[in-house]
Design a protein around this motif. Structure first.
Motif, PDB file in Angstrom:
ATOM      1  N   GLU A 209      29.827  23.927   1.392  1.00  0.00           N
ATOM      2  CA  GLU A 209      29.424  24.742   2.321  1.00  0.00           C
ATOM      3  C   GLU A 209      30.573  24.658   3.414  1.00  0.00           C
ATOM      4  O   GLU A 209      31.170  25.635   3.993  1.00  0.00           O
ATOM      5  CB  GLU A 209      28.304  24.189   3.276  1.00  0.00           C
ATOM      6  N   ARG A 210      31.364  23.153   3.607  1.00  0.00           N
ATOM      7  CA  ARG A 210      32.344  23.137   4.216  1.00  0.00           C
ATOM      8  C   ARG A 210      33.807  24.102   3.736  1.00  0.00           C
ATOM      9  O   ARG A 210      34.487  24.639   4.467  1.00  0.00           O
ATOM     10  CB  ARG A 210      32.944  21.518   4.302  1.00  0.00           C
ATOM     11  N   LYS A 211      34.039  24.157   2.475  1.00  0.00           N
ATOM     12  CA  LYS A 211      34.880  24.610   1.985  1.00  0.00           C
ATOM     13  C   LYS A 211      34.841  26.092   2.173  1.00  0.00           C
ATOM     14  O   LYS A 211      35.711  26.789   2.507  1.00  0.00           O
ATOM     15  CB  LYS A 211      34.980  24.686   0.155  1.00  0.00           C
TER      16      LYS A 211
ATOM     17  N   LEU B  28      37.242   1.153  -1.404  1.00  0.00           N
ATOM     18  CA  LEU B  28      37.415   2.543  -1.899  1.00  0.00           C
ATOM     19  C   LEU B  28      37.233   3.472  -0.421  1.00  0.00           C
ATOM     20  O   LEU B  28      36.348   3.144   0.430  1.00  0.00           O
ATOM     21  CB  LEU B  28      36.503   3.149  -2.670  1.00  0.00           C
ATOM     22  N   ALA B  29      38.346   4.305  -0.051  1.00  0.00           N
ATOM     23  CA  ALA B  29      38.235   4.800   1.133  1.00  0.00           C
ATOM     24  C   ALA B  29      37.023   6.040   0.877  1.00  0.00           C
ATOM     25  O   ALA B  29      36.929   6.677   0.110  1.00  0.00           O
ATOM     26  CB  ALA B  29      39.484   5.682   1.246  1.00  0.00           C
ATOM     27  N   PRO B  30      36.445   6.030   2.172  1.00  0.00           N
ATOM     28  CA  PRO B  30      35.302   6.994   2.266  1.00  0.00           C
ATOM     29  C   PRO B  30      35.715   8.278   2.230  1.00  0.00           C
ATOM     30  O   PRO B  30      37.040   8.566   2.601  1.00  0.00           O
ATOM     31  CB  PRO B  30      34.525   6.891   3.486  1.00  0.00           C
ATOM     32  N   ALA B  31      35.178   9.406   1.968  1.00  0.00           N
ATOM     33  CA  ALA B  31      35.780  10.814   1.840  1.00  0.00           C
ATOM     34  C   ALA B  31      35.993  11.218   3.330  1.00  0.00           C
ATOM     35  O   ALA B  31      36.662  11.894   3.520  1.00  0.00           O
ATOM     36  CB  ALA B  31      34.613  11.877   1.092  1.00  0.00           C
ATOM     37  N   ILE B  32      34.990  10.921   4.223  1.00  0.00           N
ATOM     38  CA  ILE B  32      35.308  11.088   5.431  1.00  0.00           C
ATOM     39  C   ILE B  32      35.319   9.961   6.434  1.00  0.00           C
ATOM     40  O   ILE B  32      34.650   9.087   6.377  1.00  0.00           O
ATOM     41  CB  ILE B  32      34.037  12.106   6.031  1.00  0.00           C
ATOM     42  N   GLU B  33      36.331   9.959   7.259  1.00  0.00           N
ATOM     43  CA  GLU B  33      36.502   8.616   8.124  1.00  0.00           C
ATOM     44  C   GLU B  33      35.435   8.603   9.159  1.00  0.00           C
ATOM     45  O   GLU B  33      35.379   9.796   9.919  1.00  0.00           O
ATOM     46  CB  GLU B  33      37.925   8.825   8.586  1.00  0.00           C
ATOM     47  N   GLU B  34      34.666   7.634   9.236  1.00  0.00           N
ATOM     48  CA  GLU B  34      33.540   7.868  10.097  1.00  0.00           C
ATOM     49  C   GLU B  34      33.491   6.394  10.909  1.00  0.00           C
ATOM     50  O   GLU B  34      33.762   5.451  10.092  1.00  0.00           O
ATOM     51  CB  GLU B  34      32.197   7.862   9.400  1.00  0.00           C
TER      52      GLU B  34
ATOM     53  N   ALA C 204      23.504  15.184  -4.514  1.00  0.00           N
ATOM     54  CA  ALA C 204      23.340  16.690  -4.435  1.00  0.00           C
ATOM     55  C   ALA C 204      23.455  17.082  -3.074  1.00  0.00           C
ATOM     56  O   ALA C 204      24.073  18.259  -2.605  1.00  0.00           O
ATOM     57  CB  ALA C 204      21.863  16.882  -4.836  1.00  0.00           C
ATOM     58  N   VAL C 205      22.908  16.402  -2.130  1.00  0.00           N
ATOM     59  CA  VAL C 205      23.251  16.853  -0.661  1.00  0.00           C
ATOM     60  C   VAL C 205      24.551  16.692  -0.228  1.00  0.00           C
ATOM     61  O   VAL C 205      25.334  17.709   0.426  1.00  0.00           O
ATOM     62  CB  VAL C 205      22.238  15.860   0.401  1.00  0.00           C
ATOM     63  N   LYS C 206      25.438  15.744  -0.577  1.00  0.00           N
ATOM     64  CA  LYS C 206      26.741  15.577  -0.362  1.00  0.00           C
ATOM     65  C   LYS C 206      27.576  16.658  -1.036  1.00  0.00           C
ATOM     66  O   LYS C 206      28.408  17.216  -0.376  1.00  0.00           O
ATOM     67  CB  LYS C 206      27.016  14.165  -0.846  1.00  0.00           C
ATOM     68  N   GLU C 207      27.403  17.123  -2.037  1.00  0.00           N
ATOM     69  CA  GLU C 207      27.800  17.818  -2.781  1.00  0.00           C
ATOM     70  C   GLU C 207      27.719  19.709  -2.188  1.00  0.00           C
ATOM     71  O   GLU C 207      28.639  20.361  -1.999  1.00  0.00           O
ATOM     72  CB  GLU C 207      27.048  18.331  -4.339  1.00  0.00           C
TER      73      GLU C 207
END
Length: 99
Positions: free
Chosen positions: A93-95, A35-41, A85-88
């Motif tokens: 906030e980013r959006k 699974l690809a992570p939501a953010i490439e890190e 919850a933190v990730k959500e």
């Protein structure tokens, strides 16, 4: 005194490990899709950090109540609940900052 008999265990005969069907399945192989992570890190840059935080008993009770209402197969740990919850919140906030 009565003697008790030991029950004999009935087992299937062992199958040869070199049967053609088994060798074909082994040689066929396969691949696992990660699974690809939501953010490439870069894992070297983003290290896991552990810390403790305080939460009110009433808020913890609300989390437990939410978990108790879920079927057992869908329950996640309190840790995973808080991390989700933190990730959500970060995503929201980013959006909002992009708009």
């Amino acid at each position: 005194m009565t003697a008790t008999k030991k029950k004999t265990k009935i087992a299937m005969p062992p199958t040869p490990l070199n049967s053609p069907a088994m060798l074909e399945a082994i040689n066929k192989g396969g691949s696992v899709k990660a699974l690809a992570p939501a953010i490439e890190e870069n894992p070297e840059e983003d290290k896991l950090k552990s810390f403790t935080f305080k939460i009110y008993e009433s808020e913890l009770a609300q989390i437990r109540d939410i978990q108790d209402r879920l079927p057992k197969r869908d329950r996640i740990s309190i840790h995973d609940f808080v991390v989700a919850a933190v990730k959500e919140k970060i995503t929201k906030e980013r959006k909002r900052s992009i708009e």
